[in-house]
Enzyme design. Sequence first.
Site, PDB file in Angstrom:
ATOM      1  N   THR A 216     -27.736 -17.333 -39.195  1.00 43.35           N
ATOM      2  CA  THR A 216     -27.668 -16.977 -40.605  1.00 43.35           C
ATOM      3  C   THR A 216     -27.962 -18.253 -41.386  1.00 43.35           C
ATOM      4  O   THR A 216     -27.136 -19.165 -41.451  1.00 43.35           O
ATOM      5  CB  THR A 216     -26.296 -16.418 -40.984  1.00 43.35           C
ATOM      6  OG1 THR A 216     -26.081 -15.189 -40.279  1.00 43.35           O
ATOM      7  CG2 THR A 216     -26.215 -16.150 -42.485  1.00 43.35           C
TER       8      THR A 216
ATOM      9  N   LYS B  87     -29.635 -10.283 -44.946  1.00 44.15           N
ATOM     10  CA  LYS B  87     -28.306 -10.722 -44.514  1.00 44.15           C
ATOM     11  C   LYS B  87     -27.471 -11.189 -45.706  1.00 44.15           C
ATOM     12  O   LYS B  87     -26.251 -10.997 -45.749  1.00 44.15           O
ATOM     13  CB  LYS B  87     -28.428 -11.842 -43.479  1.00 44.15           C
ATOM     14  CG  LYS B  87     -27.088 -12.372 -42.952  1.00 44.15           C
ATOM     15  CD  LYS B  87     -26.307 -11.304 -42.205  1.00 44.15           C
ATOM     16  CE  LYS B  87     -24.939 -11.822 -41.726  1.00 44.15           C
ATOM     17  NZ  LYS B  87     -25.052 -12.738 -40.572  1.00 44.15           N
TER      18      LYS B  87
ATOM     19  N   LYS C  84     -19.891 -20.578 -45.866  1.00 42.21           N
ATOM     20  CA  LYS C  84     -21.232 -21.123 -45.634  1.00 42.21           C
ATOM     21  C   LYS C  84     -22.284 -20.094 -46.019  1.00 42.21           C
ATOM     22  O   LYS C  84     -23.261 -20.410 -46.725  1.00 42.21           O
ATOM     23  CB  LYS C  84     -21.387 -21.523 -44.166  1.00 42.21           C
ATOM     24  CG  LYS C  84     -22.727 -22.165 -43.805  1.00 42.21           C
ATOM     25  CD  LYS C  84     -23.772 -21.167 -43.319  1.00 42.21           C
ATOM     26  CE  LYS C  84     -23.433 -20.629 -41.935  1.00 42.21           C
ATOM     27  NZ  LYS C  84     -24.518 -19.757 -41.397  1.00 42.21           N
TER      28      LYS C  84
END
Length: 289
Positions: free
Chosen positions: A97, A172, A240
Amino acid sequence: MAKVAFVGLGVMGYPMAGHLAAKGHDVTVYNRSTSKAEAWVKAHKGNKANTPRSAAEGAEIVFCCVGNDDDLRSVVLGENGIFAGMTPGAVLVDHTTASADVARELDGIAREQGLHFIDAPVSGGQAGAENGVLTVMCGGEQTSFDRIKPVADCFSRAVTLMGPVGSGQLTKMVNQIAIAGLVQGLSEAMNFGQKANLDMAKVIDVISKGAAGSWQMENRGSTMCEGKFDFGFAVDWMRKDLGICFEEAQRNGARLPVTHLIDQFYAQVQGRGGKRWDTSSLVHLLQND
């Protein structure tokens, strides 16, 4: 069966690579921590490489799953990186990711070297990886996607091409923004039910069958009520990911007022020592205010 490599054997990569081996693919693995790679080879009978480059040598498809943009560059670029070992025509599938920018950056470099690149972040968490039922969101060319899909199906229940390179990462981001809002709403609902002295097992059973139902409710509702968070997708990782969302939103002009607020709540969870708690630990702020 394909000759493949898997770089990065974390909580996601380790079982994902295992599913590839279980389905009969010839798998070579690399991990920064050698002991984890050795444990994987002992469990799955594959091969261990000493560098990302040597792992990628001869592989038709190289899968990668590391921590962030910088980690990704460190294993892909340079004389010992994945690209240095790949054969022209091979495909790098990145499950990290990361940002859409680094996906486009690596795609450009890959093209210069006669290689192919697909950004393919996943959703489903550690349990999804272990059970081989991840959702994979891909960005890249159709021909490259068609080559990698039957192999990625080994650890997935859905592998979907969303558009050109970067589209997987953008999808995502949508996923993480939605989850943040869902978890905060669920936290407030679970805490409210507890304050009202309801039987929360019954509450979850009833409302999960209606419009309030969600994956988060079915898989995290009961543990949230019990105050159990020592598993799952860590708060550090979620922050994050949300940071990547905020950077992209600055570029595209999307407003994320609720997501920014929830990110602040996650910062408070970190301050309570919950850096590695599951993201459902947002309820801890309400249960222990």
